[in-house]
Motif scaffolding. Structure first.
Motif, PDB file in Angstrom:
ATOM      1  N   HIS A  99      -9.218   3.573   1.482  1.00 37.67           N
ATOM      2  CA  HIS A  99      -9.903   2.712   0.506  1.00 37.67           C
ATOM      3  C   HIS A  99      -9.635   1.224   0.731  1.00 37.67           C
ATOM      4  N   PHE A 100      -8.456   0.903   1.267  1.00 32.48           N
ATOM      5  CA  PHE A 100      -8.061  -0.494   1.431  1.00 32.48           C
ATOM      6  C   PHE A 100      -7.455  -0.691   2.824  1.00 32.48           C
ATOM      7  N   PRO A 101      -8.082  -1.502   3.669  1.00 34.32           N
ATOM      8  CA  PRO A 101      -7.517  -1.702   5.001  1.00 34.32           C
ATOM      9  C   PRO A 101      -6.193  -2.467   4.988  1.00 34.32           C
ATOM     10  N   ASP A 102      -5.948  -3.233   3.914  1.00 33.08           N
ATOM     11  CA  ASP A 102      -4.698  -3.990   3.831  1.00 33.08           C
ATOM     12  C   ASP A 102      -4.420  -4.361   2.378  1.00 33.08           C
ATOM     13  N   LYS A 103      -3.288  -4.989   2.155  1.00 23.78           N
ATOM     14  CA  LYS A 103      -2.860  -5.349   0.800  1.00 23.78           C
ATOM     15  C   LYS A 103      -3.821  -6.339   0.146  1.00 23.78           C
ATOM     16  N   ALA A 104      -4.394  -7.256   0.947  1.00 24.97           N
ATOM     17  CA  ALA A 104      -5.314  -8.244   0.375  1.00 24.97           C
ATOM     18  C   ALA A 104      -6.527  -7.565  -0.265  1.00 24.97           C
ATOM     19  N   GLN A 113       1.417   8.252   2.476  1.00 25.27           N
ATOM     20  CA  GLN A 113       1.425   6.813   2.719  1.00 25.27           C
ATOM     21  C   GLN A 113       0.182   6.335   3.455  1.00 25.27           C
ATOM     22  N   THR A 114      -0.553   7.237   4.054  1.00 22.21           N
ATOM     23  CA  THR A 114      -1.782   6.844   4.748  1.00 22.21           C
ATOM     24  C   THR A 114      -3.011   6.930   3.856  1.00 22.21           C
ATOM     25  N   ALA A 115      -2.908   7.627   2.726  1.00 24.31           N
ATOM     26  CA  ALA A 115      -4.075   7.831   1.853  1.00 24.31           C
ATOM     27  C   ALA A 115      -4.718   6.523   1.373  1.00 24.31           C
ATOM     28  N   LEU A 150       0.833  -1.203   0.000  1.00 24.16           N
ATOM     29  CA  LEU A 150       0.000   0.000   0.000  1.00 24.16           C
ATOM     30  C   LEU A 150       0.870   1.256   0.000  1.00 24.16           C
ATOM     31  N   ARG A 151       1.961   1.221   0.733  1.00 25.18           N
ATOM     32  CA  ARG A 151       2.841   2.395   0.773  1.00 25.18           C
ATOM     33  C   ARG A 151       3.537   2.619  -0.569  1.00 25.18           C
ATOM     34  N   ALA A 152       3.981   1.537  -1.191  1.00 21.88           N
ATOM     35  CA  ALA A 152       4.652   1.670  -2.490  1.00 21.88           C
ATOM     36  C   ALA A 152       3.693   2.195  -3.542  1.00 21.88           C
ATOM     37  N   VAL A 153       2.451   1.712  -3.516  1.00 19.37           N
ATOM     38  CA  VAL A 153       1.443   2.185  -4.467  1.00 19.37           C
ATOM     39  C   VAL A 153       1.143   3.659  -4.200  1.00 19.37           C
ATOM     40  N   ALA A 154       1.098   4.067  -2.937  1.00 20.95           N
ATOM     41  CA  ALA A 154       0.871   5.481  -2.598  1.00 20.95           C
ATOM     42  C   ALA A 154       1.984   6.343  -3.183  1.00 20.95           C
ATOM     43  N   ARG A 155       3.238   5.891  -3.038  1.00 25.26           N
ATOM     44  CA  ARG A 155       4.356   6.635  -3.625  1.00 25.26           C
ATOM     45  C   ARG A 155       4.205   6.737  -5.137  1.00 25.26           C
ATOM     46  N   GLN A 156       3.821   5.643  -5.763  1.00 19.77           N
ATOM     47  CA  GLN A 156       3.668   5.624  -7.220  1.00 19.77           C
ATOM     48  C   GLN A 156       2.617   6.637  -7.674  1.00 19.77           C
ATOM     49  N   VAL A 157       1.536   6.735  -6.925  1.00 20.02           N
ATOM     50  CA  VAL A 157       0.449   7.648  -7.286  1.00 20.02           C
ATOM     51  C   VAL A 157       0.766   9.078  -6.869  1.00 20.02           C
ATOM     52  N   GLY A 158       1.645   9.232  -5.876  1.00 16.59           N
ATOM     53  CA  GLY A 158       2.020  10.566  -5.432  1.00 16.59           C
ATOM     54  C   GLY A 158       1.137  11.113  -4.321  1.00 16.59           C
ATOM     55  N   VAL A 159       0.697  10.207  -3.429  1.00 19.55           N
ATOM     56  CA  VAL A 159      -0.117  10.631  -2.288  1.00 19.55           C
ATOM     57  C   VAL A 159       0.576  10.197  -1.003  1.00 19.55           C
TER      58      VAL A 159
END
Length: 195
Positions: free
Chosen positions: A52-57, A46-48, A35-44
């Motif tokens: 929408h998603f409580p966890d990676k699953a 790390q908590t954003a 979730l943190r890596a995806v947040a970095r990729q999107v540019g938001v």
């Protein structure tokens, strides 16, 4: 319905879709994602993503759902493009196998038993199956549409899985599609009672 995400600013209300697209892009490029890596990729922040998603699953389930929706879109495009008189089920099967060959990591995720939140993933899968049932009912009005749709999906899935695991020799899409068409045509043309 995007399978590959680009690093672009997201619009308010579209963060969830941007996170899913980024997750798919990272998955398909072989990057480890969280979730943190995806947040970095999107540019938001790390908590954003946690809004929408409580966890990676849960993120993976949404990615799988997007994969099924994209597959359905490709199947519907095939239906629109298939010439009258052609065996539409073989065209759909070829499209299915081609999708798996072009998106192997996403395809594996779509069918991974451990993917959580099946209330998101399974309805998307059911939509694909409903499309297959409808086509079978149109093409073979007297047939068991559930049985034939199940057989068609099983054959396409089996061939895709064999291809992705290196168990069949076809190395280009045309050969792969010809093999799928031949397998499905052989089953569809068996006379009743043939063993």
């Amino acid at each position: 319905m995007s399978i590959n995400a680009e690093k672009t600013p997201h619009h308010h209300g579209k963060l969830r879709a941007a996170l899913v697209d980024a997750g798919i892009a990272m998955l398909e490029s072989g990057e480890r994602f969280s979730l943190r890596a995806v947040a970095r990729q999107v540019g938001v922040s790390q908590t954003a993503p946690y809004r929408h998603f409580p966890d990676k699953a849960h993120l993976e389930a949404a990615m799988a759902s997007t994969g099924f929706a994209t597959l359905q879109h490709h199947l519907e495009d095939t239906l629109r493009a298939t010439d009258p008189g052609r065996q539409v089920l073989t065209d759909l099967a070829a499209t299915y196998v081609r999708f798996a060959a072009e998106h192997p990591a996403l395809y594996e995720l779509m069918f991974r038993v451990s993917v959580g939140e099946d209330d998101v993933r399974l309805p998307a899968s059911a939509e694909v199956f409903a499309l297959l049932e409808r086509i079978v009912a149109e093409q073979y009005p007297g047939a068991d549409r559930y049985g034939l749709a199940s057989a068609g999906w099983s054959m396409a899935h089996g061939l895709a899985t064999l291809y992705l695991s290196g168990q069949i020799p076809e190395k280009n899409p045309e050969e792969l599609e010809a093999r799928m068409a031949g397998a499905l045509s052989a089953v569809l043309t068996l006379p009743p009672g043939a063993h």
